[in-house]
Design a protein around this motif. Structure first.
Motif, PDB file in Angstrom:
ATOM      1  N   LYS A   1       0.884  -1.054   0.072  1.00  3.50           N
ATOM      2  CA  LYS A   1       0.219  -0.039  -0.148  1.00  3.50           C
ATOM      3  C   LYS A   1       0.928   1.313  -0.154  1.00  3.50           C
ATOM      4  CE  LYS A   1      -3.742  -2.136   2.388  1.00  3.50           C
ATOM      5  NZ  LYS A   1      -4.456  -2.246   3.577  1.00  3.50           N
TER       6      LYS A   1
ATOM      7  N   LEU B   1       2.557   1.830  -3.194  1.00  3.62           N
ATOM      8  CA  LEU B   1       1.691   2.348  -4.334  1.00  3.62           C
ATOM      9  C   LEU B   1       1.545   3.890  -4.108  1.00  3.62           C
ATOM     10  CD1 LEU B   1      -0.763   2.288  -6.253  1.00  3.62           C
ATOM     11  CD2 LEU B   1      -2.156   1.840  -4.367  1.00  3.62           C
TER      12      LEU B   1
ATOM     13  N   PRO C   1     -15.549   6.075   1.347  1.00  5.92           N
ATOM     14  CA  PRO C   1     -14.581   4.815   1.792  1.00  5.92           C
ATOM     15  C   PRO C   1     -14.161   3.600   0.883  1.00  5.92           C
ATOM     16  CG  PRO C   1     -16.494   5.036   3.080  1.00  5.92           C
ATOM     17  CD  PRO C   1     -16.547   6.060   2.391  1.00  5.92           C
ATOM     18  N   GLU C   2     -15.340   3.462   0.185  1.00  7.42           N
ATOM     19  CA  GLU C   2     -15.125   2.110  -0.754  1.00  7.42           C
ATOM     20  C   GLU C   2     -14.254   2.657  -1.961  1.00  7.42           C
ATOM     21  OE1 GLU C   2     -19.214   1.628  -1.045  1.00  7.42           O
ATOM     22  OE2 GLU C   2     -19.378   1.351   0.888  1.00  7.42           O
TER      23      GLU C   2
ATOM     24  N   SER D   1      -9.267   4.415  -3.005  1.00 12.91           N
ATOM     25  CA  SER D   1      -8.230   3.843  -3.807  1.00 12.91           C
ATOM     26  C   SER D   1      -8.387   4.030  -5.356  1.00 12.91           C
ATOM     27  CB  SER D   1      -7.870   2.486  -3.683  1.00 12.91           C
ATOM     28  OG  SER D   1      -9.037   1.646  -3.849  1.00 12.91           O
ATOM     29  N   PHE D   2      -9.582   4.155  -5.804  1.00 15.39           N
ATOM     30  CA  PHE D   2     -10.008   4.539  -7.037  1.00 15.39           C
ATOM     31  C   PHE D   2      -9.852   5.950  -7.393  1.00 15.39           C
ATOM     32  CE2 PHE D   2     -13.084   5.232 -10.641  1.00 15.39           C
ATOM     33  CZ  PHE D   2     -12.565   4.526 -11.511  1.00 15.39           C
TER      34      PHE D   2
ATOM     35  N   PHE E   1      -6.160   6.703  -8.266  1.00 13.91           N
ATOM     36  CA  PHE E   1      -5.794   6.264  -9.735  1.00 13.91           C
ATOM     37  C   PHE E   1      -6.439   7.208 -10.501  1.00 13.91           C
ATOM     38  CE2 PHE E   1      -7.383   4.423 -13.791  1.00 13.91           C
ATOM     39  CZ  PHE E   1      -6.296   4.277 -14.353  1.00 13.91           C
TER      40      PHE E   1
ATOM     41  N   LEU F   1       2.576  -0.750 -12.465  1.00 12.54           N
ATOM     42  CA  LEU F   1       2.530  -1.294 -10.919  1.00 12.54           C
ATOM     43  C   LEU F   1       1.397  -0.446 -10.256  1.00 12.54           C
ATOM     44  CD1 LEU F   1       3.452  -2.835  -8.632  1.00 12.54           C
ATOM     45  CD2 LEU F   1       5.168  -1.262  -8.377  1.00 12.54           C
ATOM     46  N   ALA F   2       1.472   1.035 -10.309  1.00  9.12           N
ATOM     47  CA  ALA F   2       0.572   1.660  -9.865  1.00  9.12           C
ATOM     48  C   ALA F   2      -0.938   1.483 -10.248  1.00  9.12           C
ATOM     49  CB  ALA F   2       0.702   3.140 -10.012  1.00  9.12           C
ATOM     50  N   ILE F   3      -1.259   1.287 -11.480  1.00  6.74           N
ATOM     51  CA  ILE F   3      -2.377   0.927 -12.204  1.00  6.74           C
ATOM     52  C   ILE F   3      -2.824  -0.595 -11.269  1.00  6.74           C
ATOM     53  CG2 ILE F   3      -3.714   0.250 -14.160  1.00  6.74           C
ATOM     54  CD1 ILE F   3      -2.130   1.955 -15.880  1.00  6.74           C
TER      55      ILE F   3
ATOM     56  N   GLU G   1      -1.894  -2.021  -8.500  1.00  6.50           N
ATOM     57  CA  GLU G   1      -1.954  -1.963  -7.147  1.00  6.50           C
ATOM     58  C   GLU G   1      -3.356  -1.190  -6.940  1.00  6.50           C
ATOM     59  OE1 GLU G   1      -0.760  -2.825  -4.025  1.00  6.50           O
ATOM     60  OE2 GLU G   1      -0.470  -4.467  -5.666  1.00  6.50           O
ATOM     61  N   SER G   2      -3.661  -0.100  -7.669  1.00  4.97           N
ATOM     62  CA  SER G   2      -4.952   0.481  -7.339  1.00  4.97           C
ATOM     63  C   SER G   2      -6.185  -0.331  -7.711  1.00  4.97           C
ATOM     64  CB  SER G   2      -5.102   1.628  -8.474  1.00  4.97           C
ATOM     65  OG  SER G   2      -4.034   2.589  -8.311  1.00  4.97           O
TER      66      SER G   2
ATOM     67  N   GLN H   1      -6.228  -2.637  -4.740  1.00  7.07           N
ATOM     68  CA  GLN H   1      -6.996  -2.002  -3.554  1.00  7.07           C
ATOM     69  C   GLN H   1      -8.385  -1.774  -3.718  1.00  7.07           C
ATOM     70  OE1 GLN H   1      -5.375  -1.493  -0.852  1.00  7.07           O
ATOM     71  NE2 GLN H   1      -3.002  -1.649  -1.543  1.00  7.07           N
ATOM     72  N   VAL H   2      -9.098  -1.584  -5.045  1.00  2.00           N
ATOM     73  CA  VAL H   2     -10.667  -1.291  -5.385  1.00  2.00           C
ATOM     74  C   VAL H   2     -11.161  -2.784  -5.080  1.00  2.00           C
ATOM     75  CG1 VAL H   2     -12.009  -1.183  -7.002  1.00  2.00           C
ATOM     76  CG2 VAL H   2     -10.284   0.612  -6.937  1.00  2.00           C
TER      77      VAL H   2
ATOM     78  N   THR I   1     -11.637  -3.445  -1.274  1.00  2.00           N
ATOM     79  CA  THR I   1     -12.595  -2.547  -0.216  1.00  2.00           C
ATOM     80  C   THR I   1     -13.821  -2.425  -0.983  1.00  2.00           C
ATOM     81  OG1 THR I   1     -11.423  -0.741  -1.679  1.00  2.00           O
ATOM     82  CG2 THR I   1     -10.616  -0.997   0.598  1.00  2.00           C
ATOM     83  N   TRP I   2     -14.102  -3.006  -2.402  1.00  5.11           N
ATOM     84  CA  TRP I   2     -15.324  -2.985  -2.700  1.00  5.11           C
ATOM     85  C   TRP I   2     -16.416  -3.858  -2.171  1.00  5.11           C
ATOM     86  CZ3 TRP I   2     -16.753  -3.096  -8.898  1.00  5.11           C
ATOM     87  CH2 TRP I   2     -17.707  -2.536  -9.013  1.00  5.11           C
ATOM     88  N   PRO I   3     -17.557  -3.239  -1.531  1.00  8.55           N
ATOM     89  CA  PRO I   3     -18.216  -4.666  -0.987  1.00  8.55           C
ATOM     90  C   PRO I   3     -19.061  -5.525  -2.232  1.00  8.55           C
ATOM     91  CG  PRO I   3     -19.084  -2.541  -0.136  1.00  8.55           C
ATOM     92  CD  PRO I   3     -17.908  -2.329  -1.269  1.00  8.55           C
TER      93      PRO I   3
END
Lengths: 291, 315
Positions: A221, A224, A260-261, A264-265, A268, B120-122, B124-125, B128-129, B132-134
C-alpha cells in the motif's frame, strides 16, 4: 465545517508521511533510473522496528525518538546494501527485479519474525491525547506529524537548494556523466542519496506507526502511494514530491471520509488526470536533461 | 539442419508435449492434476506478460489486475448467470480487454522503467479497489461458485475433466499467441521494441501498436483469470496482488523473455515453488522466490530459453 477541517488535517498528516517516504524513491529514480521496489519493504522494516522497540501503551518521548533514529540507521544500512547491489547490475529492468526480490525477502522475514497479525503502536506520552480543534477533539500526535512534515520540507529545501551537497545532487539528477567528468565521485553521491532516502522511509515507518500500525501487506500500500506521489510530482523532483504528497494526502483523506469504498479508485483517477494533462508530472526537475 | 527439418522437429516435440499433457490425468492423482491445472491457468497469464515484456519490450507489473478482473468476472458469471465454462472464459477475456483498454492509455505513453512503474501503480490501484469494494466481497473475495459445465452437460466435478478443459483453452491461447508473434503485427511489435524511431520513420504507428498489444495482453490475462477461477471456484483480492504480478514477471524472466515455451515452463516452476515446495519448507515460499529473483538477475540474465533479440537499448 469542523468535519472538513479534520479531513484536511488528516490529509496533511498523511501528506507529511508520504513526503518523507516518497522523497528517497523520487531522488534515486531521478539520479540513476533505479525503480526501488523494496522501498515499501524498508518502510515496513521501520514500522516493525517500532513494534519491537516500543512495547505497550506507555511510551516516552525519548524512547520514541530513539526508535526513529534506530529505524533511520537500519534503513540507511538497507539502502546502502541496495545501492551496492543495483550498481553491480547492468540494465534497468534487472535492477528493478533485484529490488523486487529483496522486497519479497524482507517482507517474508518480517512476517516470520512478527507473525501475520496487525500490530498497533502507541503514540509517545505527551502526544497520546487529543486537543480541541474548533470544538472537535483531534489526536495531538497527528499535529506533531504535520509539524514534522513542515520541518522536514524546510530542511530538505535548505539542503537541496541552498547547500553545496544539494547542488551536487541536483546536478547528478540533471546530467550524471557531466558531474563525474568534473571529477566528482557520483557513485558516492548515489549511494549517499540511496541510503538517506531509505533512512527517511524507515523513519517514516516508525512515525506512521501510531496512525497506520504494522501488518503484512502494508508495504504494498505504501509503495503504491509513494509511486503515485512520485509520478504525480515529477520524477526526481523534490518540490514535486512535496506537492504530490500533499495532494495525495488530501485525496486519500477526502476519499476515506466521503467515499471509503472508492478511495483507492480516486487515487488512480488523480494520477490519470495529472498524466493526461502534464505527462511529465506537475513539477518536473527544472534543469532536467533527459538522455 | 535445414529449415524443413527444424520445423518437423518442432512439430514432433509439440505433439509429444501435448500428448504427455493430455495423458497426465490418467497417470497422476487428483492433487497433482489440480496443481497442473493451476500451472496452466497461470501460464496463460504469463503468456500475456511475455507478449508485452518479451515481444514488445514493455516490462509490466500490472497484468495481475486484468487476471483478477477475468477471475472475478468468471466467478460472478458462475454465481449469477451460467455455469458454462466457455461463456465464463469469454466473459473473463472480454472484461480483461475492457479493463486494459480503460486503464492502459495511461501507461503506454511511457517506456521502459517508467512503464513498469505506471503498470504497478495501475495494478495496485485495482487491487485496492477489489479489496475494499463490497459488491465483489471486499477482502473476503467471492466463494461458492458452482462447478463448471461444458456444452450443457453435467457439472465437471472430477479434477481431470477441469484439467482437460483448462488444457484445451491454454493450448488455444498458446497457438493464438504463436500466430500473433509470427504475423506481420508481431514483427511490428518487435520493431517497436528494437528501434521505435525507425518504425515511426517507416510509417508505422508505434503508439497504436503499444496500446493494442496492451489491450491484447489484458484480454489474455483475463482468459487466464477465468481459467484460474474455473479450477479454484473462488477468487480473492490476493489473486490480483503485487505478488502475483511479480511472479508472472519472474516466470517470464526465468523462462527467457521473448520465447513462448520458456515462460510457460517458468510459470510451472514458480507455482511449484510457491504452492507445493512452500509447504515442505515451512510456508516460506516467498522467501525462496525472492532469493530466486536476486539469483536470476545475477546468474541467468537471459533466462532458461536464452534470447537473441533483447538489446541493451534505452539508457
Amino acid at each position: 465545517m469542523a468535519a472538513y477541517l479534520v479531513s484536511v488535517l488528516n490529509g496533511l498528516a498523511m501528506g507529511s508521511l508520504l513526503f518523507a517516504i516518497a522523497l528517497g524513491l523520487s531522488l534515486v529514480f531521478g539520479m540513476m533510473d533505479v525503480l526501488n521496489l523494496a522501498h515499501g519493504a524498508i518502510y515496513l522494516a521501520g514500522a516493525y522496528l517500532a513494534v519491537a522497540l516500543l512495547p505497550g501503551d506507555d511510551v516516552g518521548m525519548g524512547t520514541f525518538v530513539l526508535a526513529v533514529l534506530a529505524a533511520a540507521a537500519v534503513g540507511a544500512i538497507l539502502g546502502g546494501v541496495l545501492a551496492g547491489l543495483t550498481r553491480a547490475t547492468p540494465g534497468h529492468l534487472d535492477q528493478a527485479l533485484l529490488t523486487l526480490g529483496v522486497s519479497l525477502v524482507v517482507a517474508e522475514l518480517l512476517s516470520v519474525a512478527f507473525g501475520e497479525e496487525v500490530h498497533a503502536i502507541a503514540a509517545p506520552a505527551p502526544f497520546d491525547g487529543g486537543v480541541p480543534v474548533l470544538g472537535e477533539t483531534y489526536p495531538a500526535y497527528r499535529l506533531l506529524v504535520i509539524g514534522f512534515g513542515a520541518v522536514l520540507a524546510v530542511a530538505v529545501y535548505l539542503l537541496i537548494e541552498r547547500s553545496r551537497f544539494g547542488s551536487l545532487i541536483r546536478a547528478t539528477v540533471a546530467d550524471r556523466a557531466m558531474v563525474s567528468a568534473l571529477g566528482i565521485n557520483t557513485g558516492l553521491v548515489l549511494t549517499g542519496v540511496f541510503a538517506a532516502g531509505a533512512a527517511l522511509a524507515a523513519a517514516g515507518g516508525v512515525l506512521a506507526g501510531p496512525i497506520l500500525g504494522a501488518q503484512p501487506g502494508l508495504d504494498e500500500k505504501v509503495l503504491l502511494l509513494a509511486l503515485v506521489v512520485v509520478v504525480i510530482g515529477g520524477l526526481g523532483s523534490v518540490r514535486g514530491a512535496l506537492l504530490g504528497a500533499v495532494l495525495i494526502g488530501q485525496v486519500q483523506a477526502l476519499g476515506t471520509s466521503l467515499l471509503p469504498e472508492y478511495a483507492s479508485f480516486l487515487i488512480f483517477v488523480a494520477m490519470a488526470l495529472v498524466l493526461l494533462l502534464r505527462p511529465a508530472g506537475l513539477l518536473p526537475p527544472r534543469t532536467a536533461v533527459r538522455t | 539442419m535445414n529449415r524443413a527439418a527444424a520445423t518437423r522437429r518442432t512439430t514432433l516435440i509439440a505433439v509429444a508435449v501435448i500428448t504427455l499433457l493430455v495423458a497426465a490425468p490418467l497417470a497422476l492423482g487428483p492433487y497433482a492434476v489440480t496443481t497442473m491445472t493451476r500451472m496452466l491457468a497461470f501460464a496463460v497469464l504469463v503468456l500475456g506478460v511475455d507478449l508485452l515484456t518479451g515481444i514488445t519490450g514493455l516490462p509490466t507489473l500490472g497484468q495481475a489486475a486484468y487476471f483478477g478482473a477475468g477471475a472475478y468476472t468468471a466467478v460472478l458469471v458462475g454465481l449469477h448467470i451460467t455455469s458454462d465454462a466457455m461463456a465464463q472464459a469469454l466473459a473473463g477475456t472480454a472484461v480483461g480487454l475492457i479493463a486494459a483498454a480503460a486503464t492502459g492509455w495511461v501507461a503506454v505513453r511511457a517506456r521502459g522503467i517508467v512503464f513498469l512503474m505506471l503498470t504497478l501503480a495501475i495494478g495496485e490501484s485495482l487491487h485496492q479497489v477489489a479489496a475494499t469494494w463490497p459488491a465483489v466481497g471486499a477482502s473476503n473475495g467471492l466463494a461458492g461458485m458452482p462447478p463448471i459445465t461444458l456444452f450443457g452437460g453435467p457439472p465437471l466435478l472430477p479434477a481431470g475433466f477441469v484439467y482437460w478443459w483448462v488444457l484445451a483453452a491454454a493450448i488455444t491461447v498458446f497457438a493464438a499467441v504463436t500466430l500473433i508473434t509470427r504475423s506481420p503485427y508481431g514483427r511490428t511489435l518487435r520493431g517497436v521494441r528494437d528501434n521505435e524511431s525507425r518504425m515511426r520513420a517507416l510509417g508505422y504507428r508505434p503508439a497504436l501498436a503499444r496500446y493494442s498489444v496492451f489491450c491484447l495482453a489484458g484480454a489474455i490475462a483475463g482468459a487466464g483469470g477465468a481459467l484460474w477461477a474455473a479450477q479454484g471456484r473462488f477468487v480473492s483480492p490476493g489473486d490480483l496482488g503485487f505478488e502475483v504480478a511479480a511472479l508472472a514477471l519472474l516466470s517470464v524472466v526465468i523462462g527467457g523473455a521473448g520465447s513462448l515455451w520458456g515462460p510457460c515452463l517458468g510459470a510451472a516452476l514458480v507455482l511449484l515453488v510457491r504452492d507445493n515446495l512452500s509447504a515442505s519448507i515451512g510456508g516460506h515460499g516467498p522467501l525462496v522466490l525472492g532469493l530466486v529473483f536476486v539469483a536470476v538477475v545475477f546468474l541467468l540474465p537471459r533466462g532458461v530459453a536464452g534470447i537473441r533479440h533483447r538489446r541493451e537499448s534505452r539508457s
